[in-house]
Design an enzyme around this catalytic site. Structure first.
Site, PDB file in Angstrom:
ATOM      1  N   ILE A   5       0.836  -1.202   0.000  1.00  0.00           N
ATOM      2  CA  ILE A   5       0.000   0.000   0.000  1.00  0.00           C
ATOM      3  C   ILE A   5       0.872   1.253   0.000  1.00  0.00           C
ATOM      4  O   ILE A   5       0.686   2.158  -0.827  1.00  0.00           O
ATOM      5  CB  ILE A   5      -0.961  -0.007   1.213  1.00  0.00           C
ATOM      6  CG1 ILE A   5      -1.860  -1.234   1.186  1.00  0.00           C
ATOM      7  CG2 ILE A   5      -1.789   1.277   1.233  1.00  0.00           C
ATOM      8  CD1 ILE A   5      -2.727  -1.373  -0.037  1.00  0.00           C
ATOM      9  N   HIS A  48      -7.960 -11.150  -6.455  1.00  0.00           N
ATOM     10  CA  HIS A  48      -9.337 -11.580  -6.212  1.00  0.00           C
ATOM     11  C   HIS A  48     -10.336 -10.973  -7.208  1.00  0.00           C
ATOM     12  O   HIS A  48     -10.087  -9.930  -7.809  1.00  0.00           O
ATOM     13  CB  HIS A  48      -9.769 -11.169  -4.798  1.00  0.00           C
ATOM     14  CG  HIS A  48      -9.043 -11.893  -3.714  1.00  0.00           C
ATOM     15  ND1 HIS A  48      -9.473 -13.098  -3.205  1.00  0.00           N
ATOM     16  CD2 HIS A  48      -7.902 -11.596  -3.035  1.00  0.00           C
ATOM     17  CE1 HIS A  48      -8.640 -13.504  -2.262  1.00  0.00           C
ATOM     18  NE2 HIS A  48      -7.677 -12.607  -2.134  1.00  0.00           N
ATOM     19  N   CYS A  52      17.829 -26.176  -6.992  1.00  0.00           N
ATOM     20  CA  CYS A  52      16.384 -26.425  -6.867  1.00  0.00           C
ATOM     21  C   CYS A  52      15.579 -25.525  -7.803  1.00  0.00           C
ATOM     22  O   CYS A  52      14.637 -25.977  -8.455  1.00  0.00           O
ATOM     23  CB  CYS A  52      15.933 -26.190  -5.427  1.00  0.00           C
ATOM     24  SG  CYS A  52      16.645 -27.313  -4.195  1.00  0.00           S
ATOM     25  N   CYS A  90      15.502 -27.806  -0.753  1.00  0.00           N
ATOM     26  CA  CYS A  90      16.551 -27.803   0.285  1.00  0.00           C
ATOM     27  C   CYS A  90      16.565 -26.510   1.092  1.00  0.00           C
ATOM     28  O   CYS A  90      17.314 -26.392   2.063  1.00  0.00           O
ATOM     29  CB  CYS A  90      17.920 -28.067  -0.315  1.00  0.00           C
ATOM     30  SG  CYS A  90      18.718 -26.637  -1.079  1.00  0.00           S
TER      31      CYS A  90
END
Length: 570
Positions: A94, A131, A491, A526
């Site tokens: 904000i 949303h 990863c 990990c």
């Protein structure tokens, strides 16, 4: 019955020691109760009568000892005697949305935050959901700002180079009998709120959710819902604001204000005294305390904690393709969060959140009971959920008012403050519209006449993401700069080149976790076990900092309380 009699009746059910006073359309509560949950319940019960615009709840709980606020360890005079047109307190989504909007004008701008990076509270401790607002009252400020943001967000995300994907949102129901009420209710709500609604029954549900539990009788889908990375968004807003002339000062804590003749004269911080013409209160869970500091408190925040769980990417194909929630009743009559199984923008699935009232504004701890409850609830619609696939978890605090709505308005007793407070879900979605409205208040209602910034830069280019490039694109990039061919985080497939890039950005990361938030190095299975030493070496080499001076979470903040805090970065 008069409203004063209604209030007395409600209070009598809790304790005769509670006192109150009315002021215009506000009610101030004071006194003490035995436990914190009763304090919150009292405030919520009075707010639900809609007899007052705001409840200011100063009732103390005898079972709670509130800790001091965590504050920066740094104390210097680097900002002393700084004069600015606008001071924004709070570098969350904000505050940064407001800051960026204000850079469109010829103003001297400063944003401060007590943390050592942007967005470290509710702004990034959420599910990243954009949303549609199906559950909101059209009379609420939440709906007003969400609806206004619909016309702004896609262009803004593109301008900021923030990845945005419309994954959709699905609500699964437990009983076919619920359809009798749910279908007409949600269809009408969709029409009223401007949301496209589609219903699926029986085997049809597998069209949108192939992995959903086979016993789900019907579901509703909102195709326009989407996902972003909250980390990427807040950093992008900050970088854009800095590119356009604003200053962001982290590890800077506003401890007091000098107020005279209905006007804030100065703000005292750990880095010196600042003299602003206008103050923006975007302090999240602390926004009522900032309002009180300014002598302009007309609302209260009751913190609400939510825990989220992150699953290993390797099981994402087994889980929901849209943001999938599960309902055993059509309408929830509590203030708890529905939660669900949510496909994040980065390929993991997120499970949660729950919602627990807490007196602690910085309680980011996670407990096993919450994890088990969240997993158990969502297993009703997601049979492939398994505890062994959890790679990390985190908690965040929502800044709820007792009215459960946003506060976006100028000060009432102080002329040069604007509040953007009580921002909880859908605050991430609505931030662009809140930023625009607050900037308009400052420019048109306080300064009245402000020149445009003729040099405003609308577009911001984000970091290169090598794991999203095609093989030919990656090969060409590596030929130009071999650092992009050296994988540091296995990863997430993050290269040395990307880590060096983020150290050269307008908002420089100051810790290992700050780099993690920007490029995802350390966010895999990990959790940094392999790549962390390599990242430390890169920071040391690039910034000429001794290895022992590089911190995981940054050195700017210290705990000033005795509450244990877990390492909960996600």
């Amino acid at each position: 019955m008069k409203r004063i009699d209604i209030v007395r009746r409600i209070i009598s059910e809790y304790s005769p020691s509670i006192s109150f006073k009315e002021e215009d359309d506000l009610i101030y509560l004071s006194g003490s109760l035995d436990n914190y949950q009763d304090v919150v319940s009292l405030g919520l019960e009075i707010a639900k009568t809609h007899l007052y615009e705001h409840v200011i709840n100063n009732v103390e709980a005898k079972d709670v000892r509130l800790p001091q606020i965590r504050t920066p360890a740094i104390n210097d005079n680097s900002l002393d005697n700084t004069k600015v047109d606008v001071l924004v307190i709070g570098a969350g989504v904000i505050g940064l949305s407001i800051l960026r909007e204000l850079t469109k004008y010829d103003l001297k701008l400063l944003c401060i935050d007590k943390e050592d990076d942007v967005g470290l509270h509710a702004s990034t401790r959420n599910d990243g959901n954009i949303h549609v607002g199906i559950d909101l009252s059209t009379k609420s400020k939440k709906f007003y700002y969400l609806n206004k943001a619909r016309a702004l967000n896609e262009k803004l995300f593109a301008d900021l180079d923030v990845k945005y994907v419309k994954t959709g949102q699905t609500i699964a129901f437990s009983k076919v009998s619920q359809a009798v009420l749910a279908v007409p209710y949600l269809r009408k709500k969709g029409q009223k709120n401007g949301v496209k609604v589609k219903f699926y029954f029986g085997k049809e549900i597998q069209e949108i959710e192939p992995n959903i539990a086979k016993n789900i009788p019907f579901a509703v889908n909102f195709a326009e819902a989407g996902q972003i990375s909250p980390f990427e968004y807040v950093v992008a807003l900050a970088e854009s604001a800095i590119m356009n002339g604003a200053t962001v000062s982290l590890s800077t804590y506003a401890s007091s204000m000098q107020v005279s003749s209905d006007k804030i004269i100065s703000v005292t911080t750990n880095r010196g005294t600042i003299y602003p013409k206008v103050v923006i209160n975007a302090a999240g869970a602390f926004s009522d305390l900032v309002a009180k500091m300014a002598g302009d408190q007309f609302f209260s925040i009751h913190p609400r904690k939510g825990t989220d769980i992150i699953m290993d990417k390797k099981v994402s194909y087994l889980l929901s393709k849209s943001a999938l929630g599960y309902r055993e009743e059509l309408i929830s009559h509590s203030s708890t969060k529905g939660g669900g199984v949510i496909p994040t923008i980065d390929g993991n699935s997120l499970i949660g959140p729950n919602a627990i009232e807490t007196p602690f504004r910085e309680d980011h701890t996670v407990d096993l009971t919450a994890i088990k409850e969240i997993m158990s609830k969502n297993a009703n619609s997601e049979p492939n959920l398994n505890m062994k696939d959890i790679i990390t978890y985190f908690s965040g605090i929502r800044a709820a008012t007792y009215e459960e709505d946003f506060v976006v308005e100028p000060g009432r007793k102080v002329k040069n403050i604007v509040h953007a407070a009580g921002i909880q879900s859908p605050g991430l979605t609505a931030a662009s519209a809140i930023g625009q409205d607050v900037a308009n208040i400052v420019v048109n209602e306080i300064f009245h006449e402000t020149r445009k910034n003729e040099h405003f830069i609308n577009k911001r280019k984000g970091l290169i993401k090598t794991n999203e490039l095609s093989l030919s694109e990656r090969d060409a990039l590596i030929k130009k700069n071999p650092d992009y061919g050296i994988i540091v985080c296995r990863c997430e497939e993050i290269s040395k080149g990307e880590i060096i890039d983020c150290l050269n950005r307008p908002l420089k990361p100051t810790s290992i976790d700050a780099i993690k938030r920007r490029v995802r190095a350390g966010m895999g299975r990990c959790q940094g076990g392999f790549c962390r030493p390599l990242i430390v070496s890169l920071i040391s080499e690039k910034e000429n900092i001794p290895l022992e001076k590089i911190y995981k979470r940054g050195m700017a903040n210290v705990l000033t309380n005795d509450n244990k805090e877990v390492d909960d970065e996600h």
